[in-house]
Design a protein around this motif. Structure first.
Motif, mmCIF file in Angstrom:
data_model
loop_
_atom_site.group_PDB
_atom_site.id
_atom_site.type_symbol
_atom_site.label_atom_id
_atom_site.label_comp_id
_atom_site.label_asym_id
_atom_site.label_seq_id
_atom_site.Cartn_x
_atom_site.Cartn_y
_atom_site.Cartn_z
ATOM 1 N N LEU A 21 0.835 -1.202 0.000
ATOM 2 C CA LEU A 21 0.000 0.000 0.000
ATOM 3 C C LEU A 21 0.872 1.256 0.000
ATOM 4 C CD1 LEU A 21 -2.753 1.375 0.193
ATOM 5 C CD2 LEU A 21 -2.666 1.074 2.678
ATOM 6 N N LEU A 22 1.946 1.257 0.788
ATOM 7 C CA LEU A 22 2.848 2.400 0.813
ATOM 8 C C LEU A 22 3.506 2.627 -0.545
ATOM 9 C CD1 LEU A 22 4.566 1.942 4.300
ATOM 10 C CD2 LEU A 22 3.062 3.818 3.619
ATOM 11 N N GLN A 23 3.885 1.547 -1.219
ATOM 12 C CA GLN A 23 4.464 1.681 -2.551
ATOM 13 C C GLN A 23 3.463 2.317 -3.512
ATOM 14 O OE1 GLN A 23 5.924 -2.132 -3.845
ATOM 15 N NE2 GLN A 23 7.623 -2.153 -2.390
ATOM 16 N N SER A 24 2.212 1.905 -3.396
ATOM 17 C CA SER A 24 1.181 2.481 -4.262
ATOM 18 C C SER A 24 0.918 3.942 -3.912
ATOM 19 C CB SER A 24 -0.119 1.671 -4.133
ATOM 20 O OG SER A 24 0.090 0.316 -4.495
ATOM 21 N N LEU A 25 0.942 4.280 -2.621
ATOM 22 C CA LEU A 25 0.740 5.663 -2.206
ATOM 23 C C LEU A 25 1.871 6.557 -2.702
ATOM 24 C CD1 LEU A 25 -0.524 5.227 1.482
ATOM 25 C CD2 LEU A 25 -1.881 5.681 -0.571
ATOM 26 N N GLU A 26 3.066 5.983 -2.819
ATOM 27 C CA GLU A 26 4.174 6.764 -3.380
ATOM 28 C C GLU A 26 3.904 7.098 -4.848
ATOM 29 O OE1 GLU A 26 8.948 6.340 -4.388
ATOM 30 O OE2 GLU A 26 7.619 4.611 -4.301
ATOM 31 N N LYS A 27 3.412 6.129 -5.590
ATOM 32 C CA LYS A 27 3.146 6.353 -7.016
ATOM 33 C C LYS A 27 2.042 7.382 -7.226
ATOM 34 C CE LYS A 27 6.106 3.162 -8.170
ATOM 35 N NZ LYS A 27 7.433 3.559 -8.729
ATOM 36 N N THR A 28 1.063 7.405 -6.335
ATOM 37 C CA THR A 28 -0.042 8.353 -6.491
ATOM 38 C C THR A 28 0.256 9.718 -5.875
ATOM 39 O OG1 THR A 28 -1.069 7.519 -4.452
ATOM 40 C CG2 THR A 28 -1.760 6.504 -6.532
ATOM 41 N N GLY A 29 1.427 9.872 -5.231
ATOM 42 C CA GLY A 29 1.822 11.161 -4.674
ATOM 43 C C GLY A 29 1.306 11.440 -3.283
ATOM 44 N N VAL A 30 0.622 10.474 -2.662
ATOM 45 C CA VAL A 30 0.051 10.701 -1.334
ATOM 46 C C VAL A 30 1.154 10.871 -0.290
ATOM 47 C CG1 VAL A 30 -1.359 9.671 0.486
ATOM 48 C CG2 VAL A 30 -2.093 9.524 -1.896
ATOM 49 N N LEU A 31 2.283 10.176 -0.458
ATOM 50 C CA LEU A 31 3.356 10.241 0.533
ATOM 51 C C LEU A 31 4.115 11.566 0.510
ATOM 52 C CD1 LEU A 31 5.047 6.710 0.607
ATOM 53 C CD2 LEU A 31 3.298 7.645 2.104
ATOM 54 N N ASP A 32 3.861 12.389 -0.489
ATOM 55 C CA ASP A 32 4.566 13.674 -0.567
ATOM 56 C C ASP A 32 4.362 14.509 0.691
ATOM 57 O OD1 ASP A 32 5.467 12.996 -3.030
ATOM 58 O OD2 ASP A 32 4.001 14.193 -4.149
ATOM 59 N N THR A 33 3.152 14.440 1.257
ATOM 60 C CA THR A 33 2.844 15.278 2.421
ATOM 61 C C THR A 33 3.532 14.793 3.693
ATOM 62 O OG1 THR A 33 0.857 13.959 2.880
ATOM 63 C CG2 THR A 33 0.600 15.887 1.458
ATOM 64 N N LEU A 34 4.108 13.576 3.663
ATOM 65 C CA LEU A 34 4.732 13.012 4.858
ATOM 66 C C LEU A 34 6.250 13.110 4.833
ATOM 67 C CD1 LEU A 34 2.568 9.762 5.135
ATOM 68 C CD2 LEU A 34 2.212 11.932 6.310
ATOM 69 N N ALA A 35 6.814 13.633 3.747
ATOM 70 C CA ALA A 35 8.268 13.712 3.610
ATOM 71 C C ALA A 35 8.839 14.800 4.513
ATOM 72 C CB ALA A 35 8.646 13.980 2.161
ATOM 73 N N GLN A 36 10.040 14.563 5.026
ATOM 74 C CA GLN A 36 10.736 15.568 5.800
ATOM 75 C C GLN A 36 11.417 16.570 4.875
ATOM 76 O OE1 GLN A 36 13.359 13.233 8.305
ATOM 77 N NE2 GLN A 36 11.852 13.114 9.955
ATOM 78 N N GLN A 37 11.881 17.665 5.463
ATOM 79 C CA GLN A 37 12.525 18.714 4.683
ATOM 80 C C GLN A 37 13.757 18.162 3.964
ATOM 81 O OE1 GLN A 37 11.168 21.757 4.618
ATOM 82 N NE2 GLN A 37 12.658 22.674 3.234
ATOM 83 N N GLY A 38 13.788 18.322 2.633
ATOM 84 C CA GLY A 38 14.928 17.887 1.841
ATOM 85 C C GLY A 38 15.021 16.395 1.618
#
Length: 464
Positions: A152-169
């Motif tokens: 599910l996390l791999q799929s969320l990465e492809k759809t851009g959902v994980l962008d909001t959880l990334a740390q600075q840089g």
């Protein structure tokens, strides 16, 4: 006329209530940025859960068409859990188990233990109130904590959902790697919990009929290691062997699942094995060492290796740094094997649903477990993060908060079937429930969207 509420509207309204905002009408011509982001998140997560469901479906179809039999599926699953998953743990957790980072992730194993214990307790309440079978306790308590959330996390990465959880840089690959390490850390705690309590709980469903009788009417007598494997007697011809080896056969209600397992091990087609002991000088250490060794599952061993590689600087440099002298030769091989786990295990889960003999688990049992797994545990996780995140109790990290919500939720683990087989409990109702539970896995889209909204609210509170 009764209004029909769509799943996305329900998710939007529920998340708005949880974070203390007014629900936003999606039919309104002017939608706020928050509502638009939430809807995008929901449909992005929905796409991810559908991809997971299709991977499961591929395994199910291949097994139903006869390309995979039960022995093959079990072999694949065994390879996944004893080789590919440990390699993935070393690959993903090692770089994140440094001295500086351990203080940031302590909440993950603690919450994994607490949430798993709570889920088992809620399952026990269902057994007491509704007279449900005992396997529902383990089904309530043990979620699919590795293959399903990782895919599910791999799929969320492809759809851009994980962008909001990334740390600075932080790059997306680094964000995904960090998320995987947190999921695996949670999984190890849940798996250890299940292996210790699951068999004893599910063994309570075993019928209390005394000695087991096979299809030909023969009674099998257990034996211990170091003795001849098995004695078989026909009740019509032999009547004087009830007391064998000078000991009474234990009545079935008095036998623990450990004793039953030892008896089944004696039934395997092996030659007589001598009962070896340690040298006399080391005899006092024999039982403690064997007791500790009994807990050493492959995933736990891999975690210890990852921890050693992570916290010892010379080993970290040699094995885990891409410029290290042993990375290309040894670590890359571990990476290659670990990357096989996620898709292959999910495929095997679908195949296992097809090969297990399935019977009707009962509407009440299925409904109760699904309610706990998808609704009750979601509410508990969301309320925990909403009440504690961003208040200085633990690290201020969006990804950690999201995993705290996601990890305790979802369909039950396929491990239930293996545990049922271990203690000789009917697997039919369990397989029937698991089929329904995995068909309901797209509900994880609502969990993801609600979780991300709560994480955003906590981040605003913490000033992130």
């Amino acid at each position: 006329m009764t209004a029909v509420v769509s799943p996305s509207t329900f998710a939007l309204t529920l998340s708005a209530l949880l974070v203390g905002r007014e629900p936003i009408d999606r039919a309104s011509p002017s939608m706020s940025p928050d509502s638009s982001t939430l809807i995008d998140t929901f449909f992005g997560a929905l796409q991810g859960t559908i991809s997971v469901l299709l991977t499961l479906l591929a395994g199910y179809v291949m097994a139903k068409r006869g390309y995979l039999d039960r022995r093959t599926v079990r072999s694949i699953t065994k390879q996944c859990t004893t080789l590919f998953l440990p390699c993935l743990i070393i690959e993903e957790m090692g770089p994140h188990l440094t001295k500086g980072k351990l203080s940031d992730v302590w909440i993950i194993p603690v919450w994994a233990f607490v949430s798993t214990a709570l889920a088992h307790l809620i399952g026990w309440v269902g057994v007491r109130l509704f007279r449900l079978p005992y396997w529902t306790i383990v089904a309530c308590g043990r979620t699919n904590s590795n293959a399903l959330p990782l895919l599910l996390l791999q799929s969320l990465e492809k759809t851009g959902v994980l962008d909001t959880l990334a740390q600075q840089g932080e790059s997306m690959s680094e964000t995904l790697g960090r998320a995987k390490s947190l999921i695996l850390l949670n999984s190890i705690v849940q798996q250890t919990f299940t292996f210790e309590l699951g068999p004893s709980i599910m063994a309570l469903d075993k019928s209390k009929d005394g000695a087991e009788v096979d299809s030909e009417g023969q009674t099998t007598l257990g034996s211990e290691r170091g003795r001849l494997p098995v004695v078989v007697q026909d009740p019509e011809r032999v009547g004087l062997l009830d007391d064998h080896d000078g000991r009474e056969e234990l009545e079935e209600p008095e036998r623990t699942w450990h004793e039953q397992r030892r008896a089944r091990e004696a039934l395997s087609d092996i030659t007589d094995v001598p009962d070896l002991h340690w040298p006399r000088a080391l005899r006092p250490f024999e039982r403690p060492v064997k007791k500790v060794a009994s807990f050493m599952q492959p995933t736990l061993v891999a975690t210890i290796i990852a921890l050693i590689l992570g916290i010892v600087p010379p080993l970290h440099t040699a094995f885990l740094d891409e410029d290290g002298p042993l990375y290309v030769s040894i670590t890359q091989a571990v990476v290659n094997l670990g990357e096989l786990f996620v898709a292959l295990q999910t495929f095997a889960v679908g195949a296992e649903l097809a090969v297990l003999p399935s019977t009707n688990p009962g509407l009440l049992a299925t409904s109760w477990v699904l309610l706990v797994r998808f609704v009750v545990m979601t509410a508990i996780s969301v309320l925990f993060v909403w009440a504690t995140a961003g208040r200085g109790f633990y690290v201020d990290d969006r990804m950690v908060w999201f995993i705290l919500i996601l990890a305790p939720v979802g369909p039950s683990a396929m491990l239930l079937g293996s545990v049922a087989e271990m203690v000789d409990v009917d697997q039919g109702p369990i397989a029937g429930y698991l089929t329904v539970a995995y068909l309901a896995s797209p509900l994880m889209a609502a969990v993801c969207s609600i979780g991300l909204e709560v994480v955003d609210n906590a981040a605003s509170r913490a000033g992130l």
